[in-house]
Design a protein around this motif. Structure first.
Motif, short mmCIF file in Angstrom:
data_model
loop_
_atom_site.label_atom_id
_atom_site.label_comp_id
_atom_site.label_asym_id
_atom_site.label_seq_id
_atom_site.Cartn_x
_atom_site.Cartn_y
_atom_site.Cartn_z
N THR A 155 90.18 20.17 70.59
CA THR A 155 91.44 19.86 70.05
C THR A 155 91.30 19.17 69.55
OG1 THR A 155 91.10 20.57 73.07
CG2 THR A 155 92.97 19.56 71.80
N ILE A 156 90.16 17.45 69.26
CA ILE A 156 91.44 16.83 68.63
C ILE A 156 90.78 17.78 66.95
CG2 ILE A 156 90.03 14.21 66.80
CD1 ILE A 156 89.46 13.85 70.26
N SER A 157 89.63 18.12 66.71
CA SER A 157 89.82 19.11 65.21
C SER A 157 90.94 19.77 64.89
CB SER A 157 87.89 19.18 65.18
OG SER A 157 87.74 20.03 66.27
N GLY A 158 90.83 20.57 66.40
CA GLY A 158 91.83 21.72 65.78
C GLY A 158 93.59 20.76 65.55
N ARG A 159 93.45 20.17 66.37
CA ARG A 159 95.07 19.57 65.94
C ARG A 159 95.34 18.56 64.62
NH1 ARG A 159 96.19 17.10 72.24
NH2 ARG A 159 96.23 19.43 73.49
N VAL A 160 94.13 18.12 64.28
CA VAL A 160 93.89 17.02 63.06
C VAL A 160 94.13 18.24 61.95
CG1 VAL A 160 92.56 16.02 61.45
CG2 VAL A 160 93.18 15.63 63.89
N VAL A 161 93.83 19.39 62.20
CA VAL A 161 93.72 20.71 61.33
C VAL A 161 94.52 21.08 61.07
CG1 VAL A 161 92.69 22.56 60.12
CG2 VAL A 161 91.57 20.71 60.56
N GLY A 162 95.28 21.66 62.15
CA GLY A 162 96.97 22.37 62.18
C GLY A 162 98.31 21.50 62.47
N VAL A 163 98.03 20.04 62.21
CA VAL A 163 99.15 19.68 61.39
C VAL A 163 99.15 19.16 60.13
CG1 VAL A 163 99.89 17.33 61.47
CG2 VAL A 163 99.34 17.89 63.87
N VAL A 164 97.82 18.55 59.66
CA VAL A 164 97.40 18.97 57.74
C VAL A 164 97.62 19.87 57.65
CG1 VAL A 164 96.01 17.87 56.29
CG2 VAL A 164 95.41 16.71 58.61
N MET A 165 97.74 21.37 57.89
CA MET A 165 97.89 22.54 57.41
C MET A 165 99.27 22.69 57.45
SD MET A 165 94.79 23.02 55.90
CE MET A 165 95.23 24.65 55.60
N ARG A 166 100.39 22.36 58.07
CA ARG A 166 101.17 22.37 58.44
C ARG A 166 102.25 20.56 58.28
NH1 ARG A 166 98.24 25.08 61.85
NH2 ARG A 166 98.49 27.14 62.56
N CYS A 237 104.81 11.55 66.01
CA CYS A 237 105.68 12.73 66.19
C CYS A 237 106.00 14.25 65.19
CB CYS A 237 107.32 11.99 65.54
SG CYS A 237 108.18 10.88 65.82
N LEU A 238 104.77 14.00 64.30
CA LEU A 238 104.50 15.40 63.60
C LEU A 238 103.53 15.92 64.82
CD1 LEU A 238 103.51 13.86 59.98
CD2 LEU A 238 105.35 15.28 60.54
N LEU A 239 102.17 15.27 65.87
CA LEU A 239 102.07 15.57 66.88
C LEU A 239 102.51 16.13 67.74
CD1 LEU A 239 99.56 15.94 67.81
CD2 LEU A 239 98.84 14.13 68.48
N ALA A 240 103.58 15.56 67.80
CA ALA A 240 104.39 16.25 69.16
C ALA A 240 105.31 17.62 68.03
CB ALA A 240 105.44 15.07 69.37
N LEU A 241 106.18 17.89 66.97
CA LEU A 241 106.71 18.87 67.17
C LEU A 241 105.33 20.17 67.15
CD1 LEU A 241 108.30 17.47 63.98
CD2 LEU A 241 109.06 18.32 66.02
N PHE A 242 103.77 19.91 66.68
CA PHE A 242 102.83 21.08 66.04
C PHE A 242 102.52 21.13 67.27
CE2 PHE A 242 97.75 21.85 66.63
CZ PHE A 242 98.70 22.06 66.21
N ILE A 243 102.25 20.84 68.19
CA ILE A 243 102.14 20.87 70.06
C ILE A 243 102.95 21.39 71.10
CG2 ILE A 243 102.02 20.31 72.16
CD1 ILE A 243 99.81 17.57 71.54
N ALA A 244 104.83 21.36 70.74
CA ALA A 244 105.59 22.15 70.86
C ALA A 244 105.82 23.56 70.39
CB ALA A 244 106.62 20.83 70.90
N SER A 245 105.82 23.21 68.97
CA SER A 245 106.15 24.50 68.36
C SER A 245 105.28 25.60 68.18
CB SER A 245 107.07 24.40 66.88
OG SER A 245 105.83 23.11 66.10
N VAL A 246 103.61 24.75 67.59
CA VAL A 246 102.83 26.03 67.35
C VAL A 246 101.63 25.88 68.38
CG1 VAL A 246 100.89 26.20 65.67
CG2 VAL A 246 102.38 25.20 65.59
N GLU A 247 101.55 24.78 69.62
CA GLU A 247 100.11 24.65 70.07
C GLU A 247 100.39 25.47 71.05
OE1 GLU A 247 98.50 21.57 72.31
OE2 GLU A 247 96.68 21.53 70.46
N GLN A 248 101.72 24.85 71.71
CA GLN A 248 102.35 25.67 73.79
C GLN A 248 102.80 26.88 73.64
OE1 GLN A 248 105.54 22.66 74.75
NE2 GLN A 248 104.07 21.38 75.14
N PRO A 249 103.40 27.68 72.20
CA PRO A 249 103.29 28.94 72.61
C PRO A 249 102.39 29.51 72.49
CG PRO A 249 105.37 27.98 70.61
CD PRO A 249 103.47 27.12 71.52
N THR A 250 101.92 29.19 71.13
CA THR A 250 99.82 29.83 70.87
C THR A 250 99.75 30.07 72.08
OG1 THR A 250 99.79 29.74 69.07
CG2 THR A 250 97.90 30.36 69.72
#
Length: 278
Positions: A155-166, A237-250
Motif C-alpha cells: 500500500t505504501i509503495s503503491g501510493r508513493v508511486v501513484g502520487v509521484v506519477m500524477r 494534501c497531495l496524498l489526500a487528493l490521490f486517495i480521494a480521486s484515484v484510490e477510493q474510486p478504483t
C-alpha cells in the motif's frame, strides 16, 4: 541490483502501468501479533492443596516484538506517516534536481520530457523501498516498533508511486482548490496547504501576476528545499487528493480494499473541507 530489490521494483512498475496504481495493493489479512504468553502456571503439592507459582519464567528470546497494546487489540500502526515522508522526500528531490545526499541522482519529476515514465516509477519505488527497509531495520533493534507486513508495504509503495506519477496534475488540482477558498487567501494560509502565494496568483492570472512560469517554479524549488513544514503540508494534501480521486474510486470499482483502509484521517477538518475529500 539485488534479486529482492529487482522483484520489488518490477512489482511496483507493473502496479503503476498495467493496473490502476493502487489496485495491486490488494487486501491482505492484517497480521495480528499476539501478546507474550504469561509464564506457565505450575501447581505444586503442598500439604495436599495445590498452590500457584506466578513467577514469570518466559525466556527473553520468546517475547514478541511490537507495541504490546496494539498487539493485544490487533490495531496496526498507521502507514500514513511513512507514505507522507516518502512523498515529501520526492518533492525535495525534485527541488534539488534529483540529487540525493550520497551524490547520486534519481529523476523524480514526471514533468521532464527527457525521462521515461517507467524510470520515474522505478525511482519512486526506490524511495518507498528504502523507507520500508529503514522501518524494518529499526524494528529489529527496538521491541516496541512493528515491521510493515506485506500488505502495508504494498500500500505504501503503491501510493508513493501513484502520487509521484500524477504529481504535476495533483499539484494543479491542489492550487485550484486553494484558490476556490477565499478565506485561504484572505488570511494568508496558503502554506498550510503546502503552496505558495506566487503559485496561486500565477494560476489565476498567468504572467500578469508579474512572474513567469520559470520564476514561479524556481521560487517553489527554493522554498521546498528550505522549508520542511511546507514540504510536509504539500505531501499531505497531495496524498489526500490521490486517495480521494484515484484510490477510493478504483477500489470501489474493483471491490477491493488496502491494508489500513483508505480513510483520509491525517489532515485537519479545514483542509479536508477545502480539498473536498473525505
Amino acid at each position: 541490483m539485488s534479486p529482492p530489490f529487482a522483484l520489488f521494483t518490477i512489482a511496483v512498475v507493473l502496479g503503476a502501468f498495467l493496473l490502476p496504481v493502487d489496485s495491486f495493493s490488494t487486501s491482505s489479512p492484517i497480521s495480528i501479533v499476539s501478546r507474550p504468553k504469561s509464564a506457565l502456571t505450575r501447581c505444586k503439592s503442598t500439604r495436599g492443596s495445590p498452590s500457584i507459582d506466578n513467577s514469570d519464567e518466559t525466556p527473553k528470546h520468546n517475547k514478541k516484538k511490537g507495541d504490546s497494546v496494539r498487539n493485544a487489540t490487533g490495531i496496526r500502526p498507521s502507514i500514513h506517516p511513512t507514505t507522507i515522508n516518502c512523498i515529501a522526500e520526492a518533492l525535495l528531490l525534485r527541488a534539488k534536481g534529483g540529487k540525493r545526499g550520497d551524490d547520486t541522482v534519481i529523476d523524480i519529476d514526471i514533468g521532464k520530457k527527457d525521462v521515461q515514465p517507467l524510470q520515474i516509477a522505478m525511482n519512486a519505488g526506490t524511495i518507498a523501498f528504502d523507507a520500508i527497509k529503514q522501518r524494518n531495520n529499526a524494528a529489529a533493534m527496538d521491541e516496541t516498533t512493528d515491521i510493515f507486513n506485506p500488505g502495508e508495504a504494498q500500500t505504501i509503495s503503491g501510493r508513493v508511486v501513484g502520487v509521484v506519477m500524477r504529481m504535476r496534475d495533483l499539484e494543479q488540482t491542489l492550487i485550484e482548490k486553494v484558490n476556490e477558498a477565499n478565506w485561504v487567501t484572505k488570511y494568508g494560509e496558503e502554506e498550510s496547504f503546502g503552496v505558495l502565494k506566487g503559485e496561486c496568483r500565477f494560476a489565476k492570472t498567468g504572467e500578469e501576476s508579474g512572474n513567469t512560469a520559470e520564476e514561479v517554479e524556481k521560487e517553489l524549488s527554493e522554498m521546498l528545499k528550505l522549508n520542511p513544514l511546507l514540504r510536509m503540508n504539500r505531501a499531505e494534501c497531495l496524498l489526500a487528493l490521490f486517495i480521494a480521486s484515484v484510490e477510493q474510486p478504483t477500489l470501489e470499482k474493483i471491490g477491493q480494499t488496502v491494508s489500513g483502509g483508505s480513510m483520509i484521517d491525517f489532515v485537519d477538518y479545514d483542509r479536508i473541507e477545502v480539498l473536498g475529500v473525505a
